[in-house]
Design an enzyme around this catalytic site. Sequence first.
Site, PDB file in Angstrom:
ATOM      1  CG  ASP A  81     -16.634  22.432  17.342  1.00 47.21           C
ATOM      2  OD1 ASP A  81     -15.492  22.928  17.248  1.00 47.21           O
ATOM      3  OD2 ASP A  81     -17.675  23.107  17.267  1.00 47.21           O
ATOM      4  CG  HIS A 122      -6.409   2.425  -2.600  1.00 48.54           C
ATOM      5  ND1 HIS A 122      -6.814   1.906  -1.394  1.00 48.54           N
ATOM      6  CD2 HIS A 122      -6.099   3.720  -2.362  1.00 48.54           C
ATOM      7  CE1 HIS A 122      -6.770   2.849  -0.466  1.00 48.54           C
ATOM      8  NE2 HIS A 122      -6.336   3.956  -1.025  1.00 48.54           N
ATOM      9  CD  GLU A 176      -8.460  -0.960  -1.015  1.00 47.78           C
ATOM     10  OE1 GLU A 176      -9.290  -0.039  -1.233  1.00 47.78           O
ATOM     11  OE2 GLU A 176      -7.252  -0.858  -1.295  1.00 47.78           O
ATOM     12  CB  ALA A 187       4.505  13.020   5.731  1.00 50.30           C
ATOM     13  CB  SER A 188       1.853   8.390   5.607  1.00 44.49           C
ATOM     14  OG  SER A 188       0.959   8.588   4.539  1.00 44.49           O
ATOM     15  CG  HIS A 223      -1.962   0.985   1.317  1.00 42.87           C
ATOM     16  ND1 HIS A 223      -2.708   1.356   0.234  1.00 42.87           N
ATOM     17  CD2 HIS A 223      -2.413   1.725   2.365  1.00 42.87           C
ATOM     18  CE1 HIS A 223      -3.570   2.301   0.611  1.00 42.87           C
ATOM     19  NE2 HIS A 223      -3.408   2.535   1.896  1.00 42.87           N
TER      20      HIS A 223
END
Lengths: 536, 536
Positions: free
Chosen positions: A423, A348, A173, A210-211, A119
């Site tokens: 919130d 994906h 998925e 970043a991931s 992934h």
Amino acid sequence: MYVVQYADDIVVIDCGSKFPDESLPGIDLIIPDIGYLLENRDKVRALVVTHGHEDHIGGIPYVLQRLNMPIYGSRLTLGLIKGKLKENGLLGQTQLIEIHSETEVELGAIRLGFFRTNHSIPDCLGIVFYTPEGTVVHTGDFKFDLTPVNNQFPDIHKMARIGEQGVLALLSESTNAERPGFTPSERLVGEHIEEAFKKARNRVFISTFASNVHRLQQVIDAAAATGRKLLLLGRSMVNVVPIALEFGHLTMPEGMLVEAKEANELPRERLAVLCTGSQGEPMAALSRLASSTYRQLEILPDDTVIFAATPIPGNERNVAGIVDNLFLLGANVIYGSGTVTGMHVSGHGSQEELKLMLTLMKPQYFIPIHGEYRMLYQHRSLAESVGVARENIFLLRNGDVVDIRNNMAVNSRKVPAGNTLVDGWGIGDVGNVVLRDRRHLAEDGILVVVVTLSRNEGTILTGPDLISRGFVYVRESEGLMEEINRLVVLTVKELQESGELVKWSILKHRLKETIGKFLYMQTKRRPMILPIIIEV
Amino acid sequence: MYVVQYADDIVVIDCGSKFPDESLPGIDLIIPDIGYLLENRDKVRALVVTHGHEDHIGGIPYVLQRLNMPIYGSRLTLGLIKGKLKENGLLGQTQLIEIHSETEVELGAIRLGFFRTNHSIPDCLGIVFYTPEGTVVHTGDFKFDLTPVNNQFPDIHKMARIGEQGVLALLSESTNAERPGFTPSERLVGEHIEEAFKKARNRVFISTFASNVHRLQQVIDAAAATGRKLLLLGRSMVNVVPIALEFGHLTMPEGMLVEAKEANELPRERLAVLCTGSQGEPMAALSRLASSTYRQLEILPDDTVIFAATPIPGNERNVAGIVDNLFLLGANVIYGSGTVTGMHVSGHGSQEELKLMLTLMKPQYFIPIHGEYRMLYQHRSLAESVGVARENIFLLRNGDVVDIRNNMAVNSRKVPAGNTLVDGWGIGDVGNVVLRDRRHLAEDGILVVVVTLSRNEGTILTGPDLISRGFVYVRESEGLMEEINRLVVLTVKELQESGELVKWSILKHRLKETIGKFLYMQTKRRPMILPIIIEV
């Protein structure tokens, strides 16, 4: 968030968050409604997390405050979760158990096994639930990258074994169920990045998630290959890179990283900048660089800027605005769909990969997950095309339950589920009335009408005073305001004469109505009208 | 809106409108700021309109209220403008002059000629301004459709003649300057529509822009070829079709149109429905059909629904939501990018067509128009590639002026220009403070704090009373409200003791600050705080 339950044992899968759209003004985050888990608190054995993306871990700090449970995840996944718990002062209160693809875990009557997938973040796992009723498989997010950047190949042989042993139900998925073909390998992006780095005569700015550690690695490789030092910009970039280095998901030549000061002193062809903001996020590094509001560094004419990410639907306008600004600065900008630029591939699996997973697992029942309805719908067609009977496929909506007993599956009941709104510090305390008011206030603002009446005679002592916010300037609308004053005095007098002034609620209602009608006629706007009656 | 001025003669080109994004809450429409025209009211000779799309005619009813001027346009363009003027009660107050590609018009020292172009609406014109200083060409929106549906071919020979005679400056549109190649002919869409109609076993619903008359013609043709009657749904569809029929831009077999009642009685394979809402507009026909809230008709399983339009950036989410709902109804849905489905082609010329226009016109100076900065930027590269010198190309922003004198062009001054916001009846009366307040109110709502003080001693007579809208329910936040009451009493007392209570402004400021800080600490939210002090 999905739940697998056998008798009195509940295992929770993932706990994500998403951002609100414009229909939810002021809301910071949306997390899952865990009503069902709270009702069955004593049965919840653990949370198992498939990977470290926000839509799978973002809800954890909020949910843990209401329901503590042990968390199982791979090394990088737990590393990212730890960061979140630390930020929220929750570290140490929850048991974190590291797993990998060969781990086996017993949770009540359910035994868990795992398999490695690919992934757009490393260390992803699919989950196998061995229950007395049969085996349930949850894929997590996946693609089949047969030439992965980190050489961590997908566990295809293991998947085949799981399928051969018999899968009662597969949850797979559906993100790319609408896309034909096979998603290209991440390695392809690396080739394009290196090419662009070689061509660039000055600084290179490159922005991505970043991931997406594999992509970061390829940026590092391209920088190394072209003799550039690397500067990291943006909070999540600065957070993730050290974790990924520590866990061995990234490798980097000694002394490659520089700080902004040193970066500014380097010859322009010796610097690469890896930054956040590829989705046009207004506060991220790239957006600030593009609008020249980043103090530490600036983009100069003939610098190269690469968007190594396709805009996610909804972000196109923000991204386009940044591209405009970058051209204004004179930069060479590589932007647009990754399919065209080669600077992005999806994390994906496309239709052929989804069919491959279905083929490997040969499930009796199939539940497409993780997608909008049209994607689940297309995923159903794919499953049918590889031999799953349509009546064995369940297209579920939030809260739907599939019960399987004696090999018979039915979807006939629902449990409480849906969105919980965050919130500020409040979790779930902002309801429909508050949101409706916010939308109303945003649309036409508010007009506060204050009148002081004498307790006995009901005559006006002070006021009417009018205060407008978000409607019109009171000062520039004197005529309008005078008319409203007149209407208020008239309304009070009428009610006084008809003897209805005894109840403030009647006066308030009448004022709202009268002023509302008048303003709509005059301005074609409907501000919120808030009458305040003071009795002295 | 563009302006061509020679000495004391001003000719205005187009007068469009656009919709606000979420940064402008409550705003209905954005139109051009005509400050410069108002300052030079006596020089304005006319408004010339290139074609009938909203981004070229939508501002007319608002601008005419402040500056009346004769309007020149082709037959269909004027037809659509008339509709707008009628809606706004302005018909008859303005001179409307019909032109076509062979018309010549004298406006002061400027002589105007026209040439026919292709676009996604019929009857489009490019404009040639013959001035004593030289010839200026404005293309309007265009593509080169060499096999146009209505056989109205582009005036390529005339364009070539204009170019040969010498063009001082070309203003050419840039919408598709980022797209390589040549935009396919509209005729291609017709083939795909007919194919889908032939394949459909039940009703066909097809949605596109009402103004794309060529596409409407092709839907009519496909319906006729498959023996279907036609039902029109949606206000703009019902408005445009009769105008287009009247002017001969549409032809239709006798008796083809049916009303909803008759449509419901037809066999399902004998009906086609042509409707609005291809961009996911929430109130349009398709959206209401998809959510089963259209009273007159419903979509049944195995009906076919065709999106004959690619979602415009920003509309993807709304369109996707409708597709989800259509699948839920069991429809066969043809959706997504027109490049994939064949159900849409752009109305704007791609790079090769832009280069063709530049080649035909051979301008001395070039001003790319009608595009975001990145598109103008790419259009400049195209112009350079066909031989226009970079220093002769001007990338302008709103308000920029290019002055040409003795064949020398300079861009050194600006005139007032930009956006005028329309809200209800108000044109330009909503300013930044009002918008900032609306955004603030939308984010966190408002808390009104009312205190009555005695005139002499400054002691609290009634209150504090707290009213919250869009922040929290007062009833569910009793603890919070009690704390605020305590803070108010305390603040009044402190100011009383320090002798500062003489000025309400100090009390108001102190209350805002104290309550604001407290609420942020308690809730991490920043509602607008509105203290109201009544003196009795």
